[in-house]
Design a protein around this motif. Structure first.
Motif, PDB file in Angstrom:
ATOM      1  N   SER A 105     -16.482  26.757 -17.912  1.00 25.26           N
ATOM      2  CA  SER A 105     -16.558  26.740 -16.452  1.00 25.26           C
ATOM      3  C   SER A 105     -17.332  25.548 -15.929  1.00 25.26           C
TER       4      SER A 105
ATOM      5  N   ASP B 132      -5.687  25.837 -17.453  1.00 24.58           N
ATOM      6  CA  ASP B 132      -4.953  27.047 -17.867  1.00 24.58           C
ATOM      7  C   ASP B 132      -5.112  27.321 -19.356  1.00 24.58           C
TER       8      ASP B 132
ATOM      9  N   SER C  46      -7.451  38.408 -17.569  1.00 24.11           N
ATOM     10  CA  SER C  46      -7.223  37.029 -17.146  1.00 24.11           C
ATOM     11  C   SER C  46      -8.519  36.426 -16.626  1.00 24.11           C
ATOM     12  N   VAL C  47      -8.522  35.108 -16.613  1.00 20.86           N
ATOM     13  CA  VAL C  47      -9.679  34.348 -16.157  1.00 20.86           C
ATOM     14  C   VAL C  47      -9.200  33.436 -15.041  1.00 20.86           C
ATOM     15  N   ASP C  48     -10.000  33.307 -14.009  1.00 20.40           N
ATOM     16  CA  ASP C  48      -9.595  32.497 -12.863  1.00 20.40           C
ATOM     17  C   ASP C  48      -9.495  31.025 -13.262  1.00 20.40           C
TER      18      ASP C  48
ATOM     19  N   ALA D 169      -8.557  28.765 -19.802  1.00 17.67           N
ATOM     20  CA  ALA D 169      -8.577  30.165 -19.360  1.00 17.67           C
ATOM     21  C   ALA D 169      -7.969  31.071 -20.429  1.00 17.67           C
TER      22      ALA D 169
ATOM     23  N   ASP E 295      -9.001  28.491 -11.528  1.00 15.69           N
ATOM     24  CA  ASP E 295      -9.681  27.571 -10.606  1.00 15.69           C
ATOM     25  C   ASP E 295     -11.120  27.281 -11.021  1.00 15.69           C
ATOM     26  N   ASP E 296     -11.724  28.199 -11.781  1.00 19.85           N
ATOM     27  CA  ASP E 296     -13.114  27.990 -12.206  1.00 19.85           C
ATOM     28  C   ASP E 296     -13.229  27.150 -13.478  1.00 19.85           C
TER      29      ASP E 296
ATOM     30  N   HIS F 109     -18.186  37.603 -17.624  1.00 18.71           N
ATOM     31  CA  HIS F 109     -16.870  37.970 -17.117  1.00 18.71           C
ATOM     32  C   HIS F 109     -16.823  39.482 -16.876  1.00 18.71           C
TER      33      HIS F 109
END
Lengths: 795, 261
Positions: B202, B244, B229-231, B247, B233-234, B209
């Protein structure tokens, strides 16, 4: 060990004589050398890829502590100093010559890559030079960078005399024949490949220390060079106008080169130039960042490949169109590498009746690109061995069998290819069969299934390469544009007590010459290797030679040594005949002893050498005293090592990580002098090829900044990336040198990238992946797997 | 490197005194020294903490207390750590290379809060406590952003405590070049609650999380993370891994850490 050799002789896997000093940290490298009163130079380099220099203000810096002088491109021009020359040029398709732009040793009005040399700040200490450099105020007018190779021709012109940013437009082969073969083909195979750009990363960064002696008006330059005589010739005759006899160039211990230390660079010329101006020694050592930015890079080609097959799957034609990124200036062998060392290799191990290739060398605002381990041959081998796999897949054949049926048969030698080379000898099926056996090719599908049960994709890939090393002969090279000779030299001096000094024009920077060459001499003279000293790297001590690159040292330099030893033996036999009061023809030399047939008379080498230097009882009417001979050897042809390398990989679909799980190779290097050193060269070459295929990539961003400019981002191969290599050999002895040797230094780096990428693609073929570019990084592989899986799901 | 003054502090108080006057603390120097050599940092005074007596590992009952100047190699090889929190010993043994582990310290790593460092994942994942010259700071309050911590200007770390938990594991996907964590996940399970701390991924530095923690608290099994899932955008994006891919690796490495517990 072959029969009849001494324990130290040809074929013995001796430990390297030179390793003690290297392993105990006692090597003496350029940066280890200091001279009284020496000054230090720090180079201010361009931060811009492409810019005009509008002003350089040095006033404040000149007043800083310890600063002795500051020089710019204007000073270089005022003194009439020339730039590094291009050592080999080619003729364009239209008959015009290569466009050669100027390459000033300090930029004069314009910079052409990030790292370009702009200002030399000279101070009492390096710290002071660096501090003062921060006070130099350089103003730039930034110009459009030219980074993308594919669009370089349509981008802003970099050099006045290089229109369309094209240095050269080279062709080889018969275009009409190749096109006809493609038109008539039962199958046409097409492939676009990119050969990724690499940074050489020698362990020792470049360094130079130049000293001027006002008493005899001569210079000594210590420098990190693979070929000190060429450095002396270029700096003396072409750059600084110093009589060659007044310039001594010493390349002491050198910690790796891989090609990057062949060329003359601006820094060593600046040190030499300034040493006279300031009458003090000038020292420079690159830091690692400078190595990344300003060592000549390697590879960087885009290739469009088309191959024609007939209805029986025999290759009938090949066309390759190549764009080669040459970078901002023409480095010494930047032109020959993607042309003469690339195009003639396109026949590989195969009978291909029609071949045509066009290579365009493009200017970009990136570091100069030049020869790097393999030099043109890895690029040719990569595209050819990739397209061989694509072709086999397209016609539904096993890739090993497809290669086998297209090999040049072993009874076809000497074999004339349609791209200039004549292979003297080879047997390509033998190493293929051995390598297939070593890796248990037949058992692969079971291993693939077992890996699948663990959720892994397993793949196998091979590459059957040929390489051409020991570039020769000089006359042919000259006709092809070489501006240097390609012979090698050696002086063999037997001392009065029978020890031997060998002065060679080659240069060892990791290859183990001290041992290999000593074995040749020991074997021929019947003495121990400890009695033989190999001397290289000092232009005052060694005869003019070409240095080491292109896997030439043994085949060319070793052959020169062997010739000089033969001359010594011829002379010694006459002396022996005199001493033993026998006819010349009755003297036999074997196992280190001179004997007279049919008698018990016997002399050893030290008896002869003593008589030669204390010639009280000596055939003065026939011979001069002394026992020292020099030979220059200009080969009749290249040598052609070949072989097959096979890689086996496992891919983790969840991460995209490619694990190299097995490697088998069988190479034909002709006769081996020291199998342990050869195996080391094979290991190192494979490691560099694995680096190129999986890990390494020199990347510039769109502004021309090198974004992989340190080991934080540039990924080198490490020991734990590599499996145990299975290494073996077959032998067809080279027909045109007495030792029957070929060359082994680059083979691993040439053979391995396509084997590995073919293995990655083979692993992913079942899920529909058909292509993979280098380096096959985890992200790239993961994405390819994802895309293929999604495409399959959509069907 | 620019010229700098060197001071060897005799104690924590001494070091804090120099710190208050603008000194730059030097622990193992594994980040500071290369940065200075590149002329990217030019501290007037470097304050060496090697003489402050801050190295050592203690069993504090429910937790293990590791002095700020304790080297990675000493944590990796400590029988105490290996027995009580083997995941922490393994993490320390996987930092950098042998040379780094022989010089680098836990205090230096935690104070620097490099977004790719391993230790912050352990401190946050285990819910440790950072002891400083003035106070104790809970891990959840300590890491405030990339290279940012709750430390005041004149405050320095003296030790870090880690609770002994029932199960823990750290799994790292190393950056192929630097071998820093491109994604590193520390999973710890104890008292019915699971903590998941992620480093390397990040742009805000190490983070927990919540979604995966809840899923694992309900069912401590890698399968519980299917669909997690992981954002994007972070996530950090660079030449080695786009957001991606990072993530994806966060979830994948978490699954592997759970499986390794």
């Amino acid at each position: 060990m072959p029969e009849g050799t001494t324990k130290d002789g040809i074929g013995a896997a001796l430990r390297r004589k030179e390793d003690k000093k290297f392993l105990t940290g006692s090597g003496r490298y350029t940066a280890d050398i200091s001279r009284p009163g020496q000054l230090h130079v720090h180079f201010i380099r361009s931060d811009h890829a492409h810019a005009k220099i509008t002003s350089i203000k040095t006033d404040a810096a000149a007043k800083a502590d310890g600063v002795v002088a500051i020089y710019t491109g204007e000073d270089v021009a005022a003194d009439g100093i020339g730039g590094p020359i291009c050592g080999w040029v080619v003729t364009n398709r239209d008959g015009s010559p290569t466009n050669e732009p100027p390459h000033p040793i300090l930029a004069n009005g314009k910079v052409n890559y990030v790292g370009d040399h702009v200002v030399a700040v000279i101070a009492e200490s390096l710290q002071q030079a660096r501090d003062a450099a921060e006070l130099v105020d350089i103003s730039y007018e930034v110009l459009a960078p030219v980074v993308d190779l594919a669009s370089a021709a349509a981008s802003m012109q970099i050099h006045e005399n290089v229109p369309n940013n094209m240095y050269f437009d080279f062709e080889l082969g018969d275009e009409a024949a190749a096109e006809a073969a493609l038109a008539d083909a039962a199958t046409v195979v097409e492939l676009d490949v990119r050969n990724n750009r690499l940074v050489p990363n020698a362990l020792e960064p470049r360094a130079a220390l130049a000293e001027y002696d006002p008493v005899d008006e001569s210079y000594t330059l210590f420098t990190t060079s693979q070929n000190p005589h060429l450095t002396r010739l270029v700096i003396g005759a072409f750059m600084l106008s110093i009589p060659e006899s007044k310039l001594r160039v010493v390349a002491p211990d050198v910690g790796g080169g891989f090609g990057s230390k062949i060329y003359v660079y601006p820094e060593e010329a600046v040190c030499t130039w300034v040493s006279k101006k300031l009458q003090r020694p000038i020292k420079w050592t690159a830091d690692r960042s400078e190595s990344f930015l300003a060592d000549a890079h390697g590879r960087d080609h885009i290739n469009k490949v088309r191959m024609a097959l007939d209805a029986n799957n025999r290759i009938t034609g090949l066309r390759v169109d190549t764009l080669a990124n040459i970078g901002s200036y023409l480095s010494a062998f930047s032109v020959v590498t993607p042309t003469i060392l690339h195009a003639p290799l396109l026949s590989g191990c195969y009978e291909i009746p029609a071949i045509y290739t066009n290579v365009r060398g493009m200017a970009t605002t990136t570091a100069p690109v030049d020869a790097y381990r393999g030099a043109g041959r890895p690029e040719a081998t990569y595209l050819l061995e990739r397209v061989m796999d694509v072709a086999a897949r397209q016609v539904g054949m096993d890739p090993a069998e497809f290669r086998r049926m297209n090999f040049i048969p072993k009874d076809a030698f000497p074999y004339q290819t349609p791209v200039a080379l004549q292979y003297d000898i080879g047997d390509y099926e033998a190493p293929l069969d051995k390598a297939l056996d070593m890796i248990d090719y037949k058992g692969f599908e079971a291993r693939r299934a077992e890996a699948a049960s663990r959720g892994k994709y397993r793949g196998i890939g091979l590459s059957s390469y040929i390489e051409a090393c020991g570039i020769a002969p000089s006359a042919v090279a000259g006709a092809l544009g070489a501006r240097v000779g390609l012979y090698e030299s050696a002086t063999v001096r037997v001392d009065p007590t029978g020890t031997v000094n060998v002065m060679t024009g080659t240069h060892s920077h990791g290859q183990g010459h001290d041992t290999t060459f000593a074995q040749i001499v020991a074997d021929k003279l019947g003495i121990g290797v400890e009695q033989v000293e190999i001397i290289h790297g000092d232009s005052d001590k060694t005869p003019f030679g070409m240095g080491s690159y292109g896997s030439r040292s043994l085949a060319v330099g070793g052959s020169a040594i062997a010739k000089a030893v033969d001359k010594v033996i011829d002379k010694a036999k006459i002396i022996a005949a005199h001493l033993m009061e026998a006819a010349d023809s009755d003297v036999v030399f074997a196992d280190g002893k001179f004997t007279v047939a049919g008698t018990d008379k016997e002399k050893v080498l030290s008896d002869i050498s003593l008589a030669a230097y204390v010639p009280h009882n000596y055939p003065h009417d026939r011979l001069e005293p002394g026992l020292e001979e020099t030979a220059f050897y200009d080969p009749l042809n290249f040598t052609y090592p070949s072989g097959t390398h096979i890689a086996e990989v496992e891919i983790d679909p969840a991460t995209g990580v490619v694990q190299l799980v097995d490697w088998a190779c069988c190479d034909d290097f002709g006769n081996l002098i020291n199998p342990m050193i050869v195996e080391g060269q094979v290991h190192g070459g494979i490691a560099q090829g694995v680096g190129q295929a999986l890990l390494e990539n020199a990347a510039y961003d769109e502004t021309g900044q090198l974004i992989t400019a340190s080991y934080m981002d540039y990924c080198m191969p490490r020991a734990d990336d590599l499996p145990d290599f299975k290494v073996d050999y077959t032998v067809t002895a080279c027909t045109h040198n007495d030792l029957g040797v070929k060359g082994c230094g680059e083979a691993g780096a040439i053979a391995s990238p396509p084997a590995l990428i073919n293995a990655v693609i083979n692993a992913l073929t079942p899920i529909g992946v058909t292509d993979m570019s280098m380096p096959a990084s985890p992200e790239k592989v993961w994405r390819a797997i994802n895309d293929a899986t999604q495409a399959q799901a959509a069907e | 490197m620019y010229q700098t003054n060197y001071v060897k502090a005799a104690s924590t108080e001494d070091a804090v005194g120099h710190l208050a006057k603008g000194g730059q603390l030097l622990a193992g120097g594994m980040t500071l020294i290369p940065t200075m050599k590149q002329r990217l940092a030019s501290p007037e005074t470097v304050v060496d903490l090697a003489g402050c007596g801050l190295a050592g590992i203690e069993d504090a009952g429910d937790s293990i207390r590791i002095g700020a100047m304790t080297r990675h190699v000493d944590v990796a090889e400590s029988a105490l750590v290996q027995n009580a929190i083997p995941a922490l010993a393994a993490l320390a043994g996987g930092i950098g290379d042998r040379q780094v582990r022989n010089r680098g310290t836990i205090g230096g790593s935690v104070a620097n809060n490099d977004p790719s460092a391993c230790y912050p994942a352990a401190v946050l994942g285990l819910g440790g406590t950072v002891h400083t010259s003035t106070r104790d700071i809970a891990a959840d309050d300590f890491f405030t952003g990339m290279f940012e911590t709750a430390l005041d200007e004149d405050e320095m770390i003296t030790a870090v405590s880690f609770p002994k938990v029932a199960k823990a594991a750290y799994v790292k996907f190393p950056n192929p070049a630097s071998r820093y964590a491109m994604v590193g996940v520390f999973v710890a399970a104890g008292d019915g609650h699971v903590r998941v701390a992620v480093t390397g991924a990040s742009s805000d530095g190490v983070f927990r999380h919540d979604g995966m923690e809840s899923a694992l608290s309900a069912n401590f099994d890698a399968a519980a993370l299917d669909g997690a899932s992981v954002d994007v955008d972070d996530m950090i994006g660079d030449i080695h891994a786009a957001p991606d891919y990072r993530a994806h690796l966060v979830v994948e490495m978490t699954k592997r850490a759970v499986a390794a517990c």
